[in-house]
Design an enzyme around this catalytic site. Sequence first.
Site, PDB file in Angstrom:
ATOM      1  N   ASP A 118      -8.902   7.801  12.585  1.00  0.00           N
ATOM      2  CA  ASP A 118      -7.857   8.829  12.505  1.00  0.00           C
ATOM      3  C   ASP A 118      -8.080   9.610  11.217  1.00  0.00           C
ATOM      4  OD1 ASP A 118      -7.121   6.467  11.019  1.00  0.00           O
ATOM      5  OD2 ASP A 118      -5.128   7.326  10.736  1.00  0.00           O
ATOM      6  N   GLU A 183      -4.689   4.477  10.138  1.00  0.00           N
ATOM      7  CA  GLU A 183      -4.861   4.177   8.705  1.00  0.00           C
ATOM      8  C   GLU A 183      -4.173   5.205   7.822  1.00  0.00           C
ATOM      9  OE1 GLU A 183      -6.441   3.905   4.680  1.00  0.00           O
ATOM     10  OE2 GLU A 183      -6.583   5.639   5.990  1.00  0.00           O
ATOM     11  N   HIS A 461      -8.857  13.937   2.133  1.00  0.00           N
ATOM     12  CA  HIS A 461      -7.458  14.363   2.269  1.00  0.00           C
ATOM     13  C   HIS A 461      -7.254  15.803   1.797  1.00  0.00           C
ATOM     14  CE1 HIS A 461      -5.768   9.971   2.174  1.00  0.00           C
ATOM     15  NE2 HIS A 461      -6.881  10.087   2.845  1.00  0.00           N
TER      16      HIS A 461
HETATM   17 ZN   LIG Z   1      -9.858   6.396   4.841  1.00  0.00          ZN
END
Ligand SMILES: [Zn+2]
Length: 492
Positions: A118, A183, A461
Amino acid sequence: MNYLLFSSILLLTPSLHAFNLDAFSKHIDSHQEEYVEALREWVAVESDSSDALKRPEVEKMMEITAEKLRKMGGKVDLVDIGNQELPNGKIIPLPKVVTAQFGNDPKKRTVCVYGHVDVQPAKQEDGWATEPYNLTDINGNLHGRGASDNKAPVLAWIHAVEAYQALNIELPVNVKYIIEGMEETGSNGLDAMVSQRKDTFFSDIDYIIISDCGWLSRRPALTYGTRGNCYFFAEVEGPKQDLHSGVYGGTVIEPMTDLIGILDTLINPSGRILIPGINEAVAPLTDEERNMYENIQFDMENYRKKIGVDRLMYSTKEDVLAHRWRYPTVSIHGIEGAFSASGSKTVIPAKVIAKFSIRQVPDMDPSVVEKQVTDYLNAMFAKRNSPNKLRVQMIIGAKPWVADINDPLYEAGKKAVKKVFGEDPDMIREGGTIPVAKTFEDVTGKRIIMLPIGGFDDGLHSQNEKMSRYNYIEGTKYFAAYLHEVAQIPKV
Ligand SMILES: [Zn+2]
Ligand SMILES: *[C@@H]1O[C@H](CO)[C@@H](O)[C@H](O)[C@H]1NC(C)=O
């Protein structure tokens, strides 16, 4: 021939097979485009686990992962791990967890690779130079959401086993996989799943391998620790509704003033945590550790510039690394209920909730920290003699994790790095938290190693996340080499 010697050679036979790096390199290099294509297919699946509307994409990602492992002849399961309740009360199924197994020879060691497929959300409007779900090669960097975190590392582990198969070389260890799809939003359901399989799937596993982090510089690294995190809500409640500062200001004791006052007692301007007991619990820095920090490749100037600040909290590399990895810190994240829109509303908020967290390191214990923080804030609040009400709650209590760098598991990692990259790895820690590491360790009692292949500048991210071809392809060779090295650890 000496019979005893002969029989011990027989017992050791797998370890006498030399690892033919050239053969693996040739195979992996010549399949490079296929590996990049596989990553392109995976990145194209918008498996954002934070968005319930994208749940079908996460499910699709789990299916694709399972299918790839099935095609390689693995014993594959898609494990149902139950449901998730959304904030609006709606119940939806959690993405299934993929487990797979290659080989079950009891004479061999068994390793289990953990990974996730994910991803964090991404939109081109957020400032991506390329379409986030369309893998794009720019100067050897493969840009796309999830490329580094964690799709390429998972694929590299799969392709490493595939390379053994293609070269007709027997796997030196049994290899299991556990790959999840939640996760990025806290691994919902995974802890229970691991506990339930403690005596089945996990029972014959010797070691757990995680490749869900990155290097610190261009030099390869092995990760031997992560910080934990205790996340707190501190709520101050006063008047029964919001008030106007012109009408009521000066006559009420304001919740926000109380809250800011107590928040300011958590940490001083030079970074010292003021909550009694916290600093005392921190394992002392050893000379060995400090020496290690001195030799680690880390560009402080680049780090500072990337963050975009004039000065860091500490001025030496050793202090910066130590405070990033092995000391706790307090971060204040936000205040719910505070006026935060643009403009100038003259409100006195009736109830405000501060969100802050304390990164955990050995030998801190989240349940002790919970009490220390609650008692301290209550005492600081009492000093203010306020009629308002304070409520402190710990929402998350994730423990830190640290491994013994002299463990043969890490020695095997150092050998594999040396073989493939031609240099010794830096031994590093992560400032962030990978809660699943501690869960695996606590529940299964197995040792864990973190073998990152992500680059230091991959932008996890963040916008323009990438994985370099170099790290992806050499990383695949490195994982193949690691399987060989870990098989050499004597069974005791
Ligand atoms: Zn990761
Ligand atoms: C991905 O990007 C390439 C190059 O910019 C473009 O040719 C292709 O059409 C894009 N594919 C998709 C599915 O958007």
